[in-house]
Motif scaffolding. Structure first.
Motif, mmCIF file in Angstrom:
data_model
loop_
_atom_site.group_PDB
_atom_site.id
_atom_site.type_symbol
_atom_site.label_atom_id
_atom_site.label_comp_id
_atom_site.label_asym_id
_atom_site.label_seq_id
_atom_site.Cartn_x
_atom_site.Cartn_y
_atom_site.Cartn_z
ATOM 1 N N ALA A 56 -4.904 -34.499 -10.061
ATOM 2 C CA ALA A 56 -6.285 -34.175 -10.419
ATOM 3 C C ALA A 56 -6.912 -33.184 -9.446
ATOM 4 C CB ALA A 56 -7.131 -35.443 -10.478
ATOM 5 N N GLY A 57 -6.173 -32.751 -8.427
ATOM 6 C CA GLY A 57 -6.687 -31.792 -7.457
ATOM 7 C C GLY A 57 -7.501 -32.416 -6.342
ATOM 8 N N GLU A 58 -7.525 -33.747 -6.245
ATOM 9 C CA GLU A 58 -8.272 -34.420 -5.180
ATOM 10 C C GLU A 58 -7.444 -34.426 -3.895
ATOM 11 O OE1 GLU A 58 -10.737 -37.693 -7.835
ATOM 12 O OE2 GLU A 58 -8.625 -38.069 -7.356
ATOM 13 N N HIS A 59 -8.130 -34.348 -2.767
ATOM 14 C CA HIS A 59 -7.476 -34.233 -1.467
ATOM 15 C C HIS A 59 -7.427 -35.590 -0.763
ATOM 16 C CE1 HIS A 59 -7.542 -29.734 -1.222
ATOM 17 N NE2 HIS A 59 -8.488 -29.928 -2.132
ATOM 18 N N PHE A 60 -6.310 -35.843 -0.079
ATOM 19 C CA PHE A 60 -6.120 -37.104 0.638
ATOM 20 C C PHE A 60 -5.448 -36.828 1.979
ATOM 21 C CE2 PHE A 60 -6.284 -38.110 -3.819
ATOM 22 C CZ PHE A 60 -7.003 -39.301 -3.890
ATOM 23 N N MET A 61 -5.734 -37.710 2.952
ATOM 24 C CA MET A 61 -5.077 -37.670 4.255
ATOM 25 C C MET A 61 -4.405 -39.021 4.504
ATOM 26 S SD MET A 61 -5.936 -34.698 5.768
ATOM 27 C CE MET A 61 -7.231 -33.412 5.698
#
Length: 599
Positions: free
Chosen positions: A88-93
């Motif tokens: 979905a194009g969401e960013h995670f660390m």
């Protein structure tokens, strides 16, 4: 995931896991006896330890790294931070802390849930980083992201260009494996999903454990592969000791259906209601092994969860061990699986065709053949060398005992030939083009063909349950198509021996989709090219199976036919010969490609 010591040099067979393996090497004492191999249990223990001291935090973008690092550093020491994006194009660390205690310090600083949204609070290792209007000042950060866009799959066009520039087919096979194998963050995320389920279900089951198995951990997985999970709550000796007089009250399973079906029904409901990121939950309770399928949107992975199916874990361990014995095993299996997908021998949906598991067993069985020295030992050899510490019993008293410590395996049992990957791949196709599928079964237990117990078209023995055929779904048509495709692949690879690099040179002609490959080849050679039936190439009057010499002679005959056809066109002076198609759709596609000058 394995470390192999060969001729005094240290080789890391799996680059993505080199760091984890190094941890084990560095943590061992100097007085320890040097070992060639690290056990599967050690790798699993290391991955589970990483998950217990890690968090996954949703952020605005990769530029949030400095602020997130500074905030978390106030509470704990950070080892690494890995960045990835979901579909979905969401960013995670993914943040790994130095210890589990450090992680607990961070969790104590977490705020409660949103008041404006009607939710029932739940704690899990998946968090999000809230924006703030007051900018805090943090100390200058000298560290950097360990990985950026870690879950990004390789671009196919870029991959094909790199494969085209390789100097040999062996280099192509190794590069294909290195570019597509499941990487470090992919494995980390899968263990994080397992850790999340353990956290949520721990209040319902005693000694709960959720463990990945299948392609995610057996060393043969690729980027984006599904995640198979097994949920167990095996009671330990401490919980079942007869010395303790106080015993927990228990709820007996009652009802007409199997207890495991009812438990999996409950698990499916919990996934829908209590597990952040779990979506599209589907319960398949009437199968032989009841499972719950769901998608994890935060980790961007599709999951299959079952209960107490520990034989799947032991099968993953066996495949991992065989892949760890020789550095050529996994790249070869990866190339064969990619070829089978391009040739439509395998399919993402269940049906009458091969799946990746029996296809992998075909590769392992070929590598056990003694023709030029076995690369792998038969499973019975590992069973013979097993000790008491190797005893494992799965559900329904299934014996899964085999040697766990590969350092005890005699060196003459494996890696007894020096063929490169190109030679092994060609011999694989040649071996199965001559294999007697109608009479023989494939068994990695024995390492040699055995007589089929029934008339099914393809019989591949289940290594841990020899009475079962893992390819019983394969139809006669698909088995015959397998024979045809391995012959075609052997013919193609032998055509690369002249060293000429065309657009489908080496494994490019094997891993490209069959439909597009045929159309591109048709347009590249021009209208004068004759379409030659593979049946005409390989079925001679003598009705013999094609040998390596037969394939080479047919290839030369085909090249002579091409030259005579081209010479006749030049003599006639034909500049534009009319091309005929079986249907108008093909004609329109050819016209479109020519018009756009794609070829």
């Amino acid at each position: 995931m394995s470390v192999l010591l060969q001729t005094g040099k240290l080789y890391l067979l799996r680059k993505p896991f080199s760091k984890s393996c190094s941890k084990y090497i560095f943590h061992r004492k100097k007085s320890d006896v040097p070992r060639k191999f690290i056990s599967f249990d050690e790798i699993v223990a290391q991955r589970r330890a990483e998950a217990r001291q890690s968090l996954v935090v949703q952020v605005n973008s990769e530029s949030s790294f400095n602020e997130l690092h500074g905030y978390c550093s106030k509470y704990a020491t950070i080892n690494d931070i890995h960045h990835y994006k979901n579909s979905a194009g969401e960013h995670f660390m993914l943040i790994e802390f130095s210890s589990e205690e450090n992680l607990n310090n961070v969790l104590q600083s977490c705020s409660s849930h949103k008041k404006e949204i009607d939710v029932m609070g739940v704690q899990s290792p998946f968090l999000w980083f809230r924006a703030t209007s007051v900018k805090e000042k943090y100390a200058q950060n000298v560290t950097h992201l360990a990985v950026k866009d870690g879950s990004l799959s390789v671009n196919e066009d870029v991959l094909f260009e790199e494969l085209m520039n390789c100097s040999s087919v062996s280099e192509q096979i190794q590069m294909l494996y290195d570019r597509t194998v499941l990487n470090d963050i992919g494995v980390r995320l899968r263990y994080m999903v397992a850790r999340q389920l353990e956290t949520v279900f721990s209040s319902l089951y005693a000694n709960i454990k959720v463990q990945p198995f299948g392609s995610s951990v057996n060393g043969f997985g690729k980027m984006g592969c599904d995640l198979d999970l097994v949920l167990t709550n095996t009671l330990t000796d401490d919980l079942t000791s007869q010395k303790n007089r106080l015993v927990y009250q228990e709820k007996k399973s009652e009802g007409g259906r199997s207890p495991w079906q009812r438990h999996m029904e409950l698990v499916g409901a919990l996934l829908e209601l209590r597990v952040p990121g779990a979506t599209r939950v589907q319960k398949i309770l009437n199968a032989r092994v009841p499972i719950v399928k769901y998608s994890h949107d935060l980790a961007d992975v599709d999951c299959d969860l079952c209960c107490n199916n520990t034989s799947g874990v032991y099968m993953s361990e066996l495949l991992w061990q065989l892949g760890a014995l020789d550095a050529r095993v996994r790249p070869l299996a990866g190339a064969v699986r990619r070829w089978a997908r391009a040739a439509a021998l395998t399919n993402a949906h269940p049906g009458r065709w091969l799946t990746n598991f029996p296809l992998t067993l075909l590769v392992l069985f070929f590598l056990q053949q003694p023709a030029s020295g076995p690369v792998l030992p038969p499973l019975r050899r590992l069973v013979e060398l097993a000790g008491k510490e190797d005893t494992r019993v799965a559900e329904e008293n299934l014996n899964c005992t085999f040697l766990r410590d590969l350092n005890k395996l005699p060196t003459e049992s494996y890696s007894q030939n020096t063929d490169d990957l190109q030679t092994l791949l060609f011999k694989f196709f040649e071996f199965y083009s001559q294999f007697e599928f109608q009479d023989k079964a494939i068994s990695i237990n024995e390492g040699r063909p055995v007589r089929k117990p029934n008339s099914l078209p393809l019989y591949v023995v289940n290594p841990l349950e020899p009475a079962l055929n893992v390819s019983r779904n394969v139809s006669y048509e698909e088995c015959e198509r397998l024979r045809l495709e391995v012959r075609n692949a052997a013919w193609h690879l032998e055509s690369c021996l002249d060293g000429h690099k065309s657009d489908d040179w080496g494994i490019l002609g094997l891993i490209e989709q069959k439909a597009s490959r045929g159309l591109k080849k048709l347009l590249r050679v021009g209208n004068s090219h004759r379409l030659v039936s593979m049946k005409d190439l390989f079925n001679d009057n003598d009705e013999l199976e094609p040998s390596a010499q037969g394939i080479r002679s047919k290839l030369e005959k085909f090249k002579k036919t091409e030259k005579l056809t081209e010479a006749s066109d030049v003599t006639r002076g034909d500049k534009k010969s009319e091309m005929k198609f079986k249907n108008s759709q093909s004609a329109r596609e050819v016209y479109r490609i020519r018009r756009n000058k794609l070829i």
